[in-house]
Structure formats: C-alpha cells, structure tokens
Design a protein around this motif. Structure first.
Motif, PDB file in Angstrom:
ATOM      1  N   LYS A   1       0.273  -6.489  -0.497  1.00 17.55           N
ATOM      2  CA  LYS A   1      -1.126  -6.911  -0.545  1.00 17.55           C
ATOM      3  C   LYS A   1      -1.949  -5.704  -0.971  1.00 17.55           C
ATOM      4  O   LYS A   1      -2.125  -4.756  -0.204  1.00 17.55           O
ATOM      5  CB  LYS A   1      -1.592  -7.435   0.813  1.00 17.55           C
ATOM      6  CG  LYS A   1      -0.845  -8.674   1.271  1.00 17.55           C
ATOM      7  CD  LYS A   1      -1.359  -9.183   2.614  1.00 17.55           C
ATOM      8  CE  LYS A   1      -0.621 -10.464   3.018  1.00 17.55           C
ATOM      9  NZ  LYS A   1      -1.109 -10.989   4.325  1.00 17.55           N
ATOM     10  N   ARG A   2      -2.437  -5.752  -2.207  1.00 17.79           N
ATOM     11  CA  ARG A   2      -3.187  -4.615  -2.741  1.00 17.79           C
ATOM     12  C   ARG A   2      -4.660  -4.969  -2.863  1.00 17.79           C
ATOM     13  O   ARG A   2      -5.021  -5.966  -3.473  1.00 17.79           O
ATOM     14  CB  ARG A   2      -2.634  -4.199  -4.106  1.00 17.79           C
ATOM     15  CG  ARG A   2      -3.383  -3.033  -4.742  1.00 17.79           C
ATOM     16  CD  ARG A   2      -2.629  -2.456  -5.914  1.00 17.79           C
ATOM     17  NE  ARG A   2      -1.361  -1.880  -5.507  1.00 17.79           N
ATOM     18  CZ  ARG A   2      -1.232  -0.674  -4.959  1.00 17.79           C
ATOM     19  NH1 ARG A   2      -2.300   0.075  -4.756  1.00 17.79           N
ATOM     20  NH2 ARG A   2      -0.054  -0.210  -4.625  1.00 17.79           N
ATOM     21  N   ARG A   3      -5.496  -4.130  -2.280  1.00 19.91           N
ATOM     22  CA  ARG A   3      -6.944  -4.330  -2.327  1.00 19.91           C
ATOM     23  C   ARG A   3      -7.578  -3.369  -3.315  1.00 19.91           C
ATOM     24  O   ARG A   3      -7.261  -2.175  -3.318  1.00 19.91           O
ATOM     25  CB  ARG A   3      -7.543  -4.130  -0.923  1.00 19.91           C
ATOM     26  CG  ARG A   3      -7.021  -5.158   0.087  1.00 19.91           C
ATOM     27  CD  ARG A   3      -7.108  -4.644   1.504  1.00 19.91           C
ATOM     28  NE  ARG A   3      -6.554  -5.606   2.457  1.00 19.91           N
ATOM     29  CZ  ARG A   3      -5.273  -5.689   2.787  1.00 19.91           C
ATOM     30  NH1 ARG A   3      -4.386  -4.875   2.226  1.00 19.91           N
ATOM     31  NH2 ARG A   3      -4.843  -6.595   3.648  1.00 19.91           N
ATOM     32  N   ILE A   4      -8.495  -3.891  -4.129  1.00 16.26           N
ATOM     33  CA  ILE A   4      -9.262  -3.091  -5.065  1.00 16.26           C
ATOM     34  C   ILE A   4     -10.650  -2.894  -4.459  1.00 16.26           C
ATOM     35  O   ILE A   4     -11.360  -3.869  -4.186  1.00 16.26           O
ATOM     36  CB  ILE A   4      -9.386  -3.776  -6.444  1.00 16.26           C
ATOM     37  CG1 ILE A   4      -8.010  -4.276  -6.917  1.00 16.26           C
ATOM     38  CG2 ILE A   4     -10.028  -2.842  -7.448  1.00 16.26           C
ATOM     39  CD1 ILE A   4      -6.984  -3.191  -7.115  1.00 16.26           C
ATOM     40  N   ILE A   5     -11.027  -1.644  -4.250  1.00 14.72           N
ATOM     41  CA  ILE A   5     -12.266  -1.345  -3.528  1.00 14.72           C
ATOM     42  C   ILE A   5     -13.156  -0.453  -4.384  1.00 14.72           C
ATOM     43  O   ILE A   5     -12.703   0.543  -4.964  1.00 14.72           O
ATOM     44  CB  ILE A   5     -11.966  -0.638  -2.195  1.00 14.72           C
ATOM     45  CG1 ILE A   5     -11.089  -1.528  -1.321  1.00 14.72           C
ATOM     46  CG2 ILE A   5     -13.249  -0.278  -1.453  1.00 14.72           C
ATOM     47  CD1 ILE A   5     -10.635  -0.872  -0.055  1.00 14.72           C
TER      48      ILE A   5
END
Length: 484
Positions: free
Chosen positions: A119-123
């Motif tokens: 699960k990769r989050r782009i912030i």
C-alpha cells in the motif's frame, strides 16, 4: 479474560516491567508493505488536470500484522511472526525489515507466484493525494495453507499470547484456523484485530479491538454511544472483552463485571493515523499477556498509540518512547488511574485492603504480613516510599534497591494486586484518595502510633494491625549480609 492481576499502578514503570517479563507472543496474520512517497506539489500536469508531485523522499515499513509485530518487538516482547507473503523482491525486503525490527521470521512462508501486498501513499504538503494498492488477496493454495498450519503449530509452543491480525488478504485459511481451534485451551490469551470479527466468534477470543465502523456493523446500527452495548458486542464476537477504538475520541473497554472504561486520545491529523491501531493492539496484548488488568492495559495502549499518531508514516512505539510519554503527567495521573480502578472494584462488591512501607529488601516477615493483609479483603494495594522518601526515613545508604526494583519484586507476589509509590513521608494523601476499606500495618505498630488512623476512621474504614515476626526486619537482613 480476567480484569484483575498483579501490576504497578505507577504507569511510567510499567513498560520496563513488561520488557523484563519478555512475553512470547505469536503474531498471526496479513503482512504487507506500507510505502510513503512524499514531495512538493505546486502545479498541475499539462496532460490532464492532475497534480504533479516533485518527490523528495521515499520510504517503506512493515504494515498490517507486520507493523503489529514490529511494535511488540520494540516494546520488548519475544515476537514470533507466522504469515505468508510473495516470493518476490518486495517480500524479501519485507522479511529483512521484520528481522531488523527484532521479529522472528522462521515461520513466515514465501509463496511462489504470489505478489506481496503493498500500500503506497503519495503525499504532498502533508496531504495524502493518492494510495496505490497491489498484491494478491486470494486464499492460499490448500498445500500452502497446510504448510502454514504446521508452522503455526510449531510457533505456538510455549507462547504467552497469540495476536491475530486478519485484514482479509487470504493468508489465514481453514487449516490455520483449525490449528488455533485445537490449541485454543492451551493459548493463555487470544487477541483478535480483524475486519470481520464474527468470523472469529467460535474461537472465543480473550479480547477484540473493532474500530467504530466495525463495531457499528456488528450492531447493525450506529449508536450514540457504545457504552451500553458491551453484552451485544461480546455476544457477536464471542470475546470475553471488547475494546472499541474511536480514533480522536480514544477507546472504550467493555468487559463483564466492570463499568465501561474510557481513554482519551491526544488527537493528531488523520493522515498520521496509519498504523496507530496496530500499535494499540500490540501494547494492549503485551500488557494483558503479563496479567495487567485490562483497564490499565488499555490506558497503556492508548499512550503508545498517542506516540505514533504524532509521526508521519507507519512507525513503532518503543519502550523508551512509551516511558517518556507516560512520564509527562505521571504523578497525578497514576494515582488517579488507580483510584478509578479501585472504584470499579468497589462497584463490583470487592473489599479493598491497603498497606504501605519501604520494602527495601523483601524477606519472610514482609511476605507473611502481605499474605495476612490479602486475607482481609479481595484486592491488596501496596504503596511503597519512593527513593527520596526512603533516604529521608532510613538514611543516605538506603534504599538498597530502587523503587522500580522494589515494586517489581512485590508485583511478583500472588497476594499483591497493585503496587504504586508515593513521594511523601506518609501515604495520607493516597489513603484519602483511594479510601480503602482496610488499612493494614505490620505488628510493630499500634493503631494510636499511626498518623493515618484518624483519616481511615473518619470515612468509616478499618485499621488492622497484623502479626509481627521477630528478627525479620530489613535492617537485620542488611546487618547479617554486611557481617558475612
């Protein structure tokens, strides 16, 4: 699940005591990778009305049950991971991260052809713009399910607790559940953190930790408050106790025989909350595995969660950080927390016995009189003088053992339910707060010698002087050691 046990009410010392116990905890469940790509965003791309993120940092950490295991290891537990993941580069990196965190991974199986969940989050500017999920969510093939069941059976040997993190990625199959079913009576404590808690009902968990949405789904409607629904939630989940986690509003413990117990959270931005539930259930399970009362265990777990929610990304709360967090407000809050616990015991009809002393070098005389004191009621609280107070009373060469060590030894006695410490020369203020039914002292005193007697009698309590065993004093023990 018993909500009584031997524990220090002085919360700041509790993490160290738990680490010394080093419980063996098996973590079973879905391991994944939490990824965080952060950067700046100050323009839209030319191809579409989509933000452009200029990447400044990229990081990964174990997520899901892997994060739970990492938190347990950081708190000092002997942590054994049982899971399956992809036989890919991502899975190999995840295994290395778990090992680096101090987690035993001998019972983690690589599955050929399976894609490890990520699960990769782009912030950008502290705001989550997008989350990218990948990985298999299909059940394990029957042969791998059987192999994982074998690994679980091996891992369960000598464990103090099992913590299940079931997030629905297909790792926990029928063969694995059958092993748990067969071994359930030998598992001292079973904690379950799952999206579908009803699926675990037949295993009769010791404690479950649904969030507000999951608890609402179990009830079939959204209540104004969960405090009145303990019996229904326990029935739906088969659990002895339920802790509903409420994010910014803290938690509520719903256990039989005690009033609902609330904790308060230290709120943080929502995008910092990732993994806080894993930290919470890890600290809760570790404390409960060491026989800490659930009311105290939940408060400890809340403090651990408060540590990680104030950090970006997925992180863990270690022992030192938890001690620092608890120490910010220790003196008043520890005694107030103990007073709340005493009130719960009193509501349940239990008789409270209180005694105090230095207990510098524990000897036969101490043990004998503490056992007598316990027989005067149901709950025995022992208050010890802190180190500075002992020096004032006994001289500069005392105490021989620190307050933390003295408390740990007392907490190991089966007759002692709670240990706390106080800084004054007498426990008068603590007695006024707790209002014990019985104030007990050793036989080298008389009632009229005790300054606490008028306080106890004023609220209707009883003062009891217990037997004194001659030639069994701390000073005598120390003199014999020195002469030898």
């Amino acid at each position: 699940m018993c909500v009584r046990g031997t524990v220090m009410a002085l919360m700041v010392d509790l993490p160290g005591m738990l680490a010394q116990r080093r419980p063996r905890i098996v973590v079973l469940g879905d391991v994944m990778v939490d990824g965080w790509t952060t950067g700046r965003c100050d323009r839209l791309c030319r191809e579409a009305p989509a933000p452009v993120v200029d990447v400044t940092a990229d990081s990964t950490a174990p997520g899901g049950a892997g994060n739970t295991a990492a938190n347990l290891a950081a708190l000092g537990a002997e942590t054994v991971m049982v899971s399956a993941l992809g036989d890919d580069q991502t899975g190999q990196a995840l295994l290395e991260s778990l090992r680096d965190a101090g987690v035993h991974t001998d019972h983690v199986l690589p599955v050929v052809g399976r894609v490890t969940t990520t699960k990769r989050r782009i912030i950008a500017s502290d705001q989550v713009m997008l989350r990218l999920d990948e990985g298999d969510r299909s059940p394990l093939p029957p042969d791998m399910d059987e192999r994982l069941a074998t690994e679980l059976r091996r891992a369960l040997h000598g464990c103090d607790a099992v913590l299940v993190g079931d997030y629905g990625t297909g790792v926990i199959g029928p063969a694995v559940k059958q092993v748990l079913r067969q071994a359930r009576r030998e598992i001292p404590l079973l904690a379950v953190d799952a999206h579908d808690l009803e699926a675990w009902r037949e295993l009769r968990p010791s404690v479950v930790t649904p969030n507000a949405a999951e608890a609402t789904a179990l009830l079939g409607h959204k209540p104004d408050s969960f405090e009145s629904y303990g019996e229904q939630l326990r029935s739906k989940t088969g659990a002895a106790a339920v802790v509903v986690t409420l994010d910014r509003e803290g938690t509520v413990l719903l256990a039989p025989g005690v009033p609902p117990h609330r904790t308060s959270a230290d709120p943080a931005p929502d995008n910092h909350a990732t993994g806080a539930g894993d930290t919470f259930v890890a600290a809760l399970t570790m404390a409960a595995a060491c026989d800490v009362p659930l009311t105290t265990a939940v408060s400890l777990a809340q403090a651990a969660a408060d540590v990680v929610v104030h950090r970006p990304g997925t992180s863990v709360c270690g022992q030192a950080e938890l001690v620092e967090r608890l120490g910010r407000h220790e003196s008043p809050s520890a005694h107030e927390a103990l007073a709340r616990i005493v009130a719960e015991h009193r509501t349940a009809g239990r008789r409270i016995v209180f005694t105090n002393g230095c207990f510098d070098v524990l000897h036969r005389g101490h043990v004998s009189y503490l056992e007598q004191a316990k027989r005067l009621g149901d709950i025995l609280i022992v208050a010890i003088n802190d180190d500075a107070s002992v020096r004032r009373l006994k001289g500069p060469e005392r105490p021989v053992n620190t307050a933390a060590d003295r408390a740990a030894v007392l907490a190991g006695l089966s007759c002692v339910d709670y240990v706390t410490q106080f800084a004054d020369d007498t426990p008068a203020a603590l007695i006024r707060l707790l209002r014990p039914d019985v104030y007990a002292k050793g036989g080298d005193y008389s009632e009229n010698m005790l300054p606490e007697t008028p306080i106890v009698q004023a609220y209707g309590g009883e003062v009891r002087i217990l037997d004194y065993i001659a030639d069994h004093s701390t000073s005598a023990v120390i003199d014999r050691i020195r002469s030898a």
